[in-house]
Design an enzyme around this catalytic site. Sequence first.
Site, mmCIF file in Angstrom:
data_model
loop_
_atom_site.group_PDB
_atom_site.id
_atom_site.type_symbol
_atom_site.label_atom_id
_atom_site.label_comp_id
_atom_site.label_asym_id
_atom_site.label_seq_id
_atom_site.Cartn_x
_atom_site.Cartn_y
_atom_site.Cartn_z
ATOM 1 C CB SER A 100 -0.912 0.020 1.236
ATOM 2 O OG SER A 100 -1.747 1.155 1.235
ATOM 3 C CG HIS B 55 -4.962 -1.864 3.334
ATOM 4 N ND1 HIS B 55 -5.149 -1.341 2.067
ATOM 5 C CD2 HIS B 55 -4.243 -0.940 4.018
ATOM 6 C CE1 HIS B 55 -4.567 -0.162 2.001
ATOM 7 N NE2 HIS B 55 -4.014 0.112 3.159
ATOM 8 C CG ASN B 56 -6.925 -2.624 -1.230
ATOM 9 O OD1 ASN B 56 -6.033 -2.249 -0.466
ATOM 10 N ND2 ASN B 56 -6.763 -2.678 -2.529
ATOM 11 C CD GLU C 130 -7.873 2.113 -0.522
ATOM 12 O OE1 GLU C 130 -8.197 1.908 -1.713
ATOM 13 O OE2 GLU C 130 -6.706 1.965 -0.099
ATOM 14 C CE LYS D 82 -2.629 -2.923 -0.774
ATOM 15 N NZ LYS D 82 -3.491 -2.871 -1.935
#
Length: 300
Positions: A120, A175-176, A179, A172
Amino acid sequence: MDIAMIGLGRMGANMAERLHRGGHHVIGVDPGEAARTTAAERGFEVSASIAETLAALPVPRVVWLMVPAGVVDQTLASLSPHLSEGDVVIDGGNSYYKDSMRRNEQLQGEDVTYIDCGTSGGVWGLQEGYSLMIGGDQAAVERIGAIFRTLAPAEDRGWAHVGPSGAGHFCKMVHNGIEYGMMQAYAEGFALMQHKTGFNLDLAQVAKAWQHGSVVRSWLLDLSADALARNPQLDGIAPYVEDSGEGRWTVAEAIDLDVPAPVITLSLLERLRSREKNSFSDRLLAAMRNEFGGHAIKTT
């Protein structure tokens, strides 16, 4: 450390340059002449050939993949004949974590270590450093730790070996998904203020006030403040939002694990909705209201 960076798109080239600045020997590989030319102008070696690049690097080698998830298997097929025992392949793209686990097993049979590294930082990573979520063999991660320390914001922060194969890309993915939800909340809040015309709010001013001391301050808010300062009415920007696929994977994983994730799910659905120019569902809603209540229909 000697590194082959395969894929010189914007992020791959930025990562290669940061590694080069950090004292590593980097050869960037890309089939596109324009990408190679731009990368060469930034000071590191470039090549069009995977075979020539790997032949030029001492064994064991580190190969970093920065290619779209859909072409990782194809790239590995091109790489495989040229890999040697002890080589490490790092997938720094947005691959699906189950694919990363499969690829790890595949390369283990060739005595090659596969590391999945969720990355990221976007276009700002060159200056600010990258957040790295690393999955795979611990001994291999420790052996090539200098690479991660160079790419991270600092040697002792911004990167972590989070677990076994697949764990990096899993983190990840989540995480996205987070987001997506954060971006949707900011977008809805600023839209609410934009519609309160009686107050004539300066949204860039509000965003800047929130950047300091507010509990909702974040890098996404910083970027929003910059965007609103440059273009307060967002003129010329179409209301069409793509998704990278990781939001979909996050929602699917939440369903598989029976974990409620309504905010992430709805933020993904809002992106899908943004792409409908002439929504059939909205037109049917209008038709139903007319049928049961005689409510007027607006025609096009």
